[in-house]
Design a protein around this motif. Structure first.
Motif, short mmCIF file in Angstrom:
data_model
loop_
_atom_site.label_atom_id
_atom_site.label_comp_id
_atom_site.label_asym_id
_atom_site.label_seq_id
_atom_site.Cartn_x
_atom_site.Cartn_y
_atom_site.Cartn_z
N THR A 299 39.90 23.65 33.40
CA THR A 299 40.06 23.44 31.95
C THR A 299 40.51 24.72 31.25
OG1 THR A 299 37.67 23.57 32.00
CG2 THR A 299 38.63 21.46 31.39
N GLU A 300 39.98 25.86 31.70
CA GLU A 300 40.39 27.13 31.10
C GLU A 300 41.87 27.39 31.33
OE1 GLU A 300 36.59 30.13 31.38
OE2 GLU A 300 37.72 29.69 33.18
N GLN A 302 44.43 25.48 31.36
CA GLN A 302 45.29 24.92 30.32
C GLN A 302 45.25 25.78 29.07
OE1 GLN A 302 47.53 22.70 30.81
NE2 GLN A 302 46.75 22.66 32.90
N ALA A 303 44.07 26.25 28.75
CA ALA A 303 43.92 27.04 27.53
C ALA A 303 44.70 28.35 27.64
CB ALA A 303 42.45 27.32 27.26
N TYR A 304 44.61 29.02 28.80
CA TYR A 304 45.35 30.28 28.99
C TYR A 304 46.85 30.05 28.92
CZ TYR A 304 41.49 33.38 30.13
OH TYR A 304 40.38 34.17 30.04
N GLY A 306 48.35 27.76 27.39
CA GLY A 306 48.66 27.50 25.98
C GLY A 306 48.76 28.79 25.18
N ARG A 307 47.90 29.76 25.51
CA ARG A 307 47.92 31.03 24.76
C ARG A 307 49.21 31.79 25.06
NH1 ARG A 307 41.94 33.30 25.89
NH2 ARG A 307 42.63 35.19 24.80
#
Lengths: 339, 823
Positions: A299-300, A302-304, A306-307
């Motif tokens: 899940t992380e 995807q967040a990275y 995205g950043r």
């Protein structure tokens, strides 16, 4: 207008001619000869032969000559070798064709010329892959880079069942629609050269001419570094520090882009799109290292991604405000034709 | 009559898009031509990797002139009406005529549409089709704005007849139509012109292009078989691959190669999948051993060395690929032989769905549920549980990582390697089935238990987080899962209370969600104004929300509750403090909310004290007084909702099997009046339900059956009216001593006999026999109605007869609710 552009418009008829030409070239004898022939070929077709970008990147696409220059309407034609790093692909130099550091050959032409396929096939002939003897195929493969917010349609090119290149018409880069569209060619150099040279394990590939007084193989140059970086990437890199550096790069990118465009010292309008983009490249590589260290959950992840994509987008927004990234005046096309 | 030839020449079109594109081109162009007033005799569409072609025969040379008269508004109508009329006709005021009409003078438009020449129409239609072609994905290129699947290079558009041919003048985004095309990219690179479709197809063939995909497929298949036969092998049929390969070549040249000995011991599924997915090779097997020993690759060119270089290259790539596969296989076997613990551990960090936990959580739930289902399907609970705990571990294996379509197949190999019995290993392979409506249904008891548990867990889980399918959207394939449950149950004659299974599955989900529910506890005790609002509002998220909102309470009152929560903790909220009534109401709802949270909290804390081992067991909450009433109610609302969905899918399924919709409705309906049946037919047991439906449908076909329904309905109508009028239920046993006529006495006797026959038949679930016994009532009922007046003057007789009707009703409703039947 850059000279390369004029050459590009002149080269189309000759490109079409090579489509009919079945003349074979003698086989190259070394890795570097494959590279040199590609350089000479694309130079002869009017590309500016650039040098690798001096930062750690995951693919040739990250070079600002591709990401940033595919934005805006100014014509562009460049080719270059780009050392690429994929920390998770490290195999301590043991896998026959998987490396954490390898070379890509990248060609980027804007707008994509009508006979880009013919030009590409000419480059295969240049390195000794004769379509009269081989089975060359364009097999659907749409390209997408979530980290760059980029996608395009195209193919992977097969030679006798092996993928030798990625061929893409960029539709969007850093979240911006590409108008005009750039054509991008990416060759995985080691794999391609191994095929041309008939080599089974990358480490046994002659780097320079095997008849040279000091003949060097790929192993002579890269086996030790593959071992060192594999250990570093998987076990040693300091994750806490990497995380910190990621945050730093992210913050620095934003900070650089926050400067007002007018530089009080020089009195010029200077938007620091490239220095900010360097921070994006850094963040992306740091993310890859963190990923190789196995400290990023699904899940992380995807967040990275995205950043990093958000940074790329901001840099592209900034670049579009600069001269190199702007849209040319409507009559600029006519100027090219007149020239 | 001229023929039309269209070719759209582009860079390589993805193979998977070609078939659809051919159909679209044909439909869009012919529809456009017909709409514009042309007709044609026949149309055929073709594709190669580089071209889409349409050939239309017998096209009319021009459209007919059309004269149309249209009546408009009155000449005295408002200007707006006149403007609208002008817009719709495309005329100007001076072109309109005034004519007298019954109601006065009106405007008339006479529209003359002259006939148009075919080329004008074709140019217009084709340009429209090119500009709006429905490619699944399209792109721009160069400086242009046109979209096509890949850069479009040329348009050939040619009308031809006996007298000659002409190019249809047409230019789209700088591409001008002509009469030239190209052959094979490498074998015949030049351009050539054509005069007709026959000329085009013949010249293409000379230029090394087989235009028709079906012809290419046939050529590939025939040559592949010949090559394999010569090598003592046979090609494994693969229609999808054949179609794909035919879309990758213009001039197919199959080449045959052998797989190196080092790889022959890989499972055949691995060899086949690796070769198909990575290299689009056909597999060739040894008919004697069944082993895959060779491959056929299809090149797109002829070479001086007869493909030797090409084959050598392909072989080399195959060796690299199979080396990877062998490496995966051997590594995986090591993990498998050690008991697969690494994979089980690894699945803890793989998310199944962010609201439904990890794959590991999922496996734990399925294992517990499979153990519950096991006795229903004749499986050993421990074995079912074991099988379910292992069935998905291969998801973590390197081989399945590389080839996801081998999930299950590899699981079976690895379970066997781990020393598990066949039944457990087969469950790994079979528990995903059935996937499609025509897929085989597993029959081994352990496989059935795991397959059912897997599907029920999925359905319940997505229901619990409110991700139900809507319209055409079903991203989690829940309809397929429901059909799977139905087919597993019916195919194996499983008897089980669906409601109980769903409830148990839901409870497992809730136990699994303890960590998600935990914030409810903190919310409950929180009085800290600094507490983050997100945490406070956890009750708005699934699955907590559903549990509190089983009766729509939150839907109605969430604003009030939110206001009260923030007011309680003294957070700054904008509100109308003067409105005392509103405040009072908010607190009233908040009180109910608190009661529900307390109950939920209580349920959660009871569960929290259970050990890890106990959590995987199903709590027998029905017997536990302590567990929350809210939970039971929430479960009920979910279970009913999901059951209704299953019943809908069952209806679709049974309709396909030829069972009438009203028969299904009659069997699905709850049976309020059924008192006689000891088995008590209920609609939770799908197997019984279908048995009833089948028996009912069979009976309805007979004359007695159909008339029995009519007799029953008559009896039921009279009885229902009387019951409504009198406000009583006539269920007091009728007494034969009040029977007046022979028909009435005969009915008593017949009912006694029927009941005596029906009861044991129902016990034995032999609904056909029960229905037959019921159908024997038809004659006595008909005779009774003919001879007897129900609403007799004498109240005792009337009451007795109504009670007699009640017996008819009770018997007739013992299998299904016959009132739901049509007619």
């Amino acid at each position: 207008m850059p000279k390369g552009v004029i050459a590009m418009s002149q080269m189309q008829p000759s490109g079409a001619k090579t489509g009919a030409d079945t003349g074979a070239n003698p086989s190259p004898r070394s890795f570097q000869e494959v590279i040199l022939r590609l350089q000479a070929y694309w130079a002869s077709k009017g590309c500016a032969i650039l040098q690798p970008y001096d930062m750690e990147v995951g693919a040739g696409t990250f070079h600002p000559a591709t990401t940033l220059r595919s934005l805006g309407s100014k014509p562009w034609a460049a080719a270059y070798v780009q050392p690429s790093r994929r920390p998770t692909d490290g195999r301590y130099g043991e896998n026959p064709n998987r490396l954490q550091h390898y070379y890509q050959y990248q060609v980027i032409i804007k707008p994509s010329p009508p006979d880009l396929q013919g030009l590409y096939l000419g480059s295969l002939r240049a390195i000794g892959l004769d379509p009269a003897l081989h089975d060359i195929r364009f097999v659907e493969d749409d390209w997408e880079s979530p980290t760059l917010g980029a996608w395009g349609l195209g193919w992977e090119v097969w030679c006798d069942g092996m993928e030798v290149s990625q061929f893409t018409y960029f539709q969007q880069v850093c979240g911006h629609d590409c108008r005009p569209v750039s054509g991008e060619l990416t060759y995985g150099l080691e794999r391609l050269a191994m095929y041309v040279l008939g080599i089974d394990h990358v480490m046994t590939m002659p780097f320079n001419d095997p008849a040279s007084p000091i003949a060097l193989t790929y192993a002579d140059i890269f086996r030790q570094t593959e071992e060192e970086y594999s250990r570093h990437n998987f076990d040693a890199a300091d994750t806490a520090q990497l995380l910190r550096h990621f945050e730093d790069a992210e913050a620095e990118c934003d900070r650089l882009l926050a400067f007002p465009a007018d530089d009080p010292k020089s009195g010029k309008r200077i938007i620091m799109a490239h220095p900010a983009y360097d921070q994006t490249i850094k963040a992306s590589h740091l993310f890859n290292l963190l990923d190789a260290r196995g400290v990023i959950s699904v899940t992380e992840r995807q967040a990275y991604i995205g950043r990093v994509r958000a940074l790329a987008r901001k840099c592209a927004d900034a670049f579009r405000l600069t001269e190199a990234g702007a849209d040319a005046a409507p009559d600029a096309g006519a100027t090219v034709a007149d020239a | 009559m001229p023929d039309l030839l269209i070719e759209l020449f582009s860079e390589e079109i993805p193979a998977r898009m070609q078939a659809r594109a051919r159909e679209d081109l044909k439909k869009l162009v012919t529809d456009g031509l017909v709409q514009a007033g042309l007709t044609y005799a026949h149309a055929g569409a073709f594709s190669t990797p580089r071209r889409l072609t349409l050939a239309i025969e017998g096209l009319t040379a021009e459209s007919r002139a059309v004269r149309e008269e249209r009546k408009g508004p009155s000449t005295s109508a408002p200007a707006a009406a006149l403007e609208g009329f002008l817009r719709s006709t495309g005329l100007t005021l001076d072109q309109l005529e005034r004519r007298a009409d019954k109601k006065g003078e009106v405007w008339f438009a006479v529209i003359e549409r002259p006939g148009r020449r075919a080329p004008d129409i074709i140019a217009e239609v084709l340009e429209g089709v090119i500009r709006t072609f429905p490619w699944p994905k399209s792109m721009r290129w160069g400086n242009g704005s046109l979209r096509w699947v890949r850069p479009l290079h040329a348009i050939l558009c040619l009308l031809s007849d006996d007298a000659g041919h002409e190019v249809v003048p047409l230019t789209v985004d700088g591409i001008t139509a002509g009469n030239v095309t190209r052959g094979h990219r490498f074998l015949s690179p030049g351009v050539f012109s054509v005069t007709s479709f026959e000329d085009y197809a013949a010249k293409l063939k000379r230029a090394h292009v087989i235009l028709d995909a079906a012809e290419r497929e046939a050529a590939i298949w025939a040559e592949a078989q010949t090559l394999a036969f010569a090598a003592g092998l046979e090609v494994v049929e693969d229609r999808a691959l054949l179609a794909e390969v035919a879309g990758l070549v213009e001039w197919p040249v199959p080449l045959m190669g052998r797989i190196a000995d080092a790889f022959l011991n890989l499972p055949p599924e691995v060899l086949q999948t690796s070769m198909r997915e990575h290299q689009k090779f056909f597999s060739a097997k040894n008919p004697k051993t069944g082993r895959i020993e060779g491959f056929v690759t299809v090149a797109n060119t002829i070479t001086a060395d007869h493909g030797e270089t090409i084959l050598k290259g392909n072989q080399k790539v195959l060796t690299a690929r199979l080396s990877d596969a062998k490496f995966f296989w051997e590594n995986d076997l090591r993990v498998a032989k050690a008991g697969m613990a690494d994979w089980a551990e690894g699945l803890k960090s793989v998310t199944f769905h962010n609201k439904l936990g990890s794959q590991s959580d999922r496996i734990t739930r399925i294992a517990a549920l499979a153990a519950e289902i096991a006795p229903l399907v004749g499986a050993d609970p421990d074995q079912a549980k074991r099988a379910a705990s292992l069935a998905k571990l291969d998801l973590r294996s390197a081989m399945v990582g590389e080839f996801p379509e081998l999930q299950g197949t590899m699981g079976r190999y690895y379970a066997l390697a781990a020393g598990e019995p066949e039944a457990v290993a087969n469950a790994a392979r079979d528990h995903y089935s059935p996937l499609g409506p025509s897929d085989d249904v597993p029959t081994e008891p352990v496989s059935v238990a795991v397959a059912l548990a897997d599907k029920i867990d999925t359905l319940t889980g997505f229901w619990a987080i409110d991700e139900k399918p809507t319209g055409s959207k079903d991203p989690f394939a829940l309809r397929r899962a429901a059909l799977g449950v139905i087919r597993l149950v019916l195919g194996n004659g499983v008897h089980g209370n669906m409601q109980m299974l769903i409830e148990q599955s839901y409870l497992l989900h809730m136990l699994n969600h303890l960590q998600m529910i935990e914030p409810v506890n903190s919310m409950h005790s929180s009085r800290d104004p600094q507490y983050e609002s997100e945490t406070l509002l956890v009750w708005k998220q699934e699955p907590v929300r559903r549990m509190l909102n089983w009766d729509g309470f939150l839907d109605r009152n969430s604003d009030e509750i939110e206001w009260a929560i923030f007011d309680c903790i003294g957070a700054e909220r904008e509100h109308d403090a003067d409105d005392a009534r509103k405040v009072k109401d908010a607190y009233k709802q908040f009180e109910e909310f608190r009661a529900r949270v307390d109950a939920l909290d209580h349920f959660v804390s009871v569960s929290m004290f259970m050990g890890q081992e106990e959590k995987s067991l199903i709590v027998d909450y029905e017997q536990s007084e302590d567990l929350s009433i809210i939970w039971k109610r929430a479960a009920k609302s979910l279970v009913n909702d999901l059951l209704a969905f299953l019943h809908d899918r069952l209806k679709v399924y049974l309709k396909d099997q030829g069972i009438r919709h009203d028969v299904i409705d009659a069997c699905l309906a709850p049976l309020p009046h059924a008192a006689t049946s000891a088995a008590g037919p209920n609609n939770d047991d799908l197997t019984l339900l279908v048995k009833r439906a089948t028996a009912l449908q069979a009976t309805l076909i007979t004359e007695d059956g159909a008339n029995l329904v009519a007799g029953f309905k008559r009896a039921n109508n009279i009885l229902t009216q009387a019951e409504e009028k009198d406000g009583v239920e006539y269920s007091y046993g009728a007494d034969p001593k009040f029977a007046e006529n022979p028909e009435e006495r005969a009915l008593f006797k017949a009912l006694d006999q029927a009941e005596a026959a029906i009861a044991p038949a129902m016990q034995a679930e032999d609904f056909a026999r029960a229905m037959q016994a019921m159908a024997t009532l038809r004659a006595p009922i008909d005779a009774f109605f003919t001879a007897t007046q129900i609403n007799a003057e004498n109240p005792i007789l009337r009451r007795n007869r109504l009670n007699l009707l009640h017996r008819i009703r009770a018997i007739c409703l013992s299998v299904a609710d016959l009132t739901k039947l049509d007619g």
